[in-house]
Design a protein around this motif. Sequence first.
Motif, mmCIF file in Angstrom:
data_model
loop_
_atom_site.group_PDB
_atom_site.id
_atom_site.type_symbol
_atom_site.label_atom_id
_atom_site.label_comp_id
_atom_site.label_asym_id
_atom_site.label_seq_id
_atom_site.Cartn_x
_atom_site.Cartn_y
_atom_site.Cartn_z
ATOM 1 N N ILE A 166 54.951 55.291 17.983
ATOM 2 C CA ILE A 166 54.331 54.214 19.216
ATOM 3 C C ILE A 166 53.793 53.472 18.884
ATOM 4 N N HIS A 167 52.838 52.135 18.863
ATOM 5 C CA HIS A 167 51.334 51.807 18.701
ATOM 6 C C HIS A 167 50.490 52.457 19.765
ATOM 7 N N GLY A 168 49.192 51.946 18.974
ATOM 8 C CA GLY A 168 47.807 53.109 20.103
ATOM 9 C C GLY A 168 47.994 52.601 21.673
ATOM 10 N N LYS A 169 48.821 51.168 21.437
ATOM 11 C CA LYS A 169 48.110 50.086 23.451
ATOM 12 C C LYS A 169 49.636 51.074 23.715
ATOM 13 N N ASP A 170 50.115 51.869 23.400
ATOM 14 C CA ASP A 170 50.491 52.023 24.644
ATOM 15 C C ASP A 170 50.814 53.719 24.719
ATOM 16 N N TYR A 171 49.887 54.549 23.946
ATOM 17 C CA TYR A 171 49.011 56.109 24.551
ATOM 18 C C TYR A 171 48.122 55.608 25.557
ATOM 19 N N LYS A 172 48.177 56.967 26.560
ATOM 20 C CA LYS A 172 47.533 56.915 27.340
ATOM 21 C C LYS A 172 46.696 58.448 27.433
ATOM 22 N N ASN A 173 47.392 59.430 27.191
ATOM 23 C CA ASN A 173 46.683 60.602 27.623
ATOM 24 C C ASN A 173 48.009 61.203 26.875
ATOM 25 N N GLY A 174 47.586 62.623 26.466
ATOM 26 C CA GLY A 174 48.640 63.378 25.675
ATOM 27 C C GLY A 174 49.040 64.602 26.883
ATOM 28 N N VAL A 175 49.152 64.629 27.634
ATOM 29 C CA VAL A 175 49.304 65.512 28.866
ATOM 30 C C VAL A 175 51.514 65.284 27.562
ATOM 31 N N LYS A 176 52.255 64.264 27.758
ATOM 32 C CA LYS A 176 53.497 64.532 27.605
ATOM 33 C C LYS A 176 53.953 65.183 25.946
ATOM 34 N N TYR A 177 52.583 65.501 24.952
ATOM 35 C CA TYR A 177 52.545 65.062 23.201
ATOM 36 C C TYR A 177 52.527 66.956 23.752
ATOM 37 N N GLY A 178 52.013 67.938 24.784
ATOM 38 C CA GLY A 178 51.863 69.402 24.908
ATOM 39 C C GLY A 178 52.781 70.066 23.555
ATOM 40 N N GLY A 179 52.414 70.869 22.884
ATOM 41 C CA GLY A 179 52.700 71.909 22.164
ATOM 42 C C GLY A 179 53.371 70.328 20.793
ATOM 43 N N GLN A 180 53.675 70.032 21.082
ATOM 44 C CA GLN A 180 54.287 68.704 20.051
ATOM 45 C C GLN A 180 53.518 67.908 18.651
ATOM 46 N N LYS A 181 53.767 68.252 17.564
ATOM 47 C CA LYS A 181 53.155 67.701 16.224
ATOM 48 C C LYS A 181 52.829 66.289 16.005
ATOM 49 N N VAL A 182 52.306 66.202 15.945
ATOM 50 C CA VAL A 182 51.694 64.662 16.639
ATOM 51 C C VAL A 182 50.765 64.249 14.376
#
Length: 395
Positions: A166-182
Amino acid sequence: MASSEISSSSDSKKTVLIVGAGPAGLATAACLTSKSIPYVLLEREDCTASMWKKLTYDRLHLHLPKKVCELPLLPFPKDFPKYPSRDQTVAYLDHYAQHFGIRPVFNTNVTSAEFSPELGLWVVMAKQNATVVCFTASSLVVATGENGEPVMPLLPGHEEFGGKCIHGKDYKNGVKYGGQKVLVVGIGNTGMEIAYDLAICGAEPTLVARSQIHVMPRDVFGLSISTFGVSQQLLKVFPTWFVDKILVLLSWLTLGNTAKYNLIRPEEGPLSLKARTGRTPVLDVGTVGKIKSGEIKVMPAIDRLTATGARFVNGVEQDFDAIIMATGYASTVCKWLKDDGMFGGDGLPKALFPNGWKGEFGLYAVGFGRRGLFGCAHDAVLVAQDIAKENHDAT
């Protein structure tokens, strides 16, 4: 289009047309209002300050002190912190529009603007759903800003990557990325803060440092004295090259040798580089500390994406669940403004800040100096003063 309709603004010879109802357009409208100059403000979205409201992440705060970022004629509330949050900034901008009675024409997407020598006016075409509308005005203020559309470069192997990108414009927070490698591509202020937010939320972020960058402490030694404030005071006494040396020294003393963590400083000083190229130094909000602790990793440029992740130019290959492209935005001015002199091919004024605000035939630009809200305020004041003078001279 299903249908079309042509209309025009009334009393065109006295009307100013402003394109864009972000901070630049709001500041211009307020300054014109203070001088009783009529204007029409066009906005392609359905609200003012749409980028702040729709395309920013939750953790965002102003990078510079609020005193520097306030728009003309109305300061930030005194009870706001030194670095207001996104929500506080949005509230300020909404109050600003209400205070000055600014009522944009929403859902109006400008498709072309051209000066007509025969009429002696600017002729601006815009789409309102299925309707084509024509506005004419004596002056045209381009206030769409530097961030008109997201830049989303296609990385080699992008079609192979199986995760989400995704583009940074679509990032809101990291809650749903917990435990993921980003993987976060881009080491500007946005990329650095997204990586920090991901780390706070329990993700495993990796930053891609494709280029050299100055990383500066937001405040000197963690005190309430901003690095920006220090630089502005020093520039009143010392030349830029000398202030650059002081700022780099302060950064070394506060953040240490960032090159140890693959954050390489350019040889050219931060202020000199900013003036020459527009590249803004990163103001650290805690990212460097997370890099030092190992919670955020930094890798060099990407060689290509793979089915499960990315291979970097140093030969290292890693798996990632998601990629966030913090690759910024580009101006859209060249797509609709038919102008031979003021703007370059990148959609920015050819003249560098602080001289890029005025063109010919009543053409103006506000908020293109790569100086954020400070630049918007600076330009808006000058534009309103100049239009008032032109109107006075014409009477």
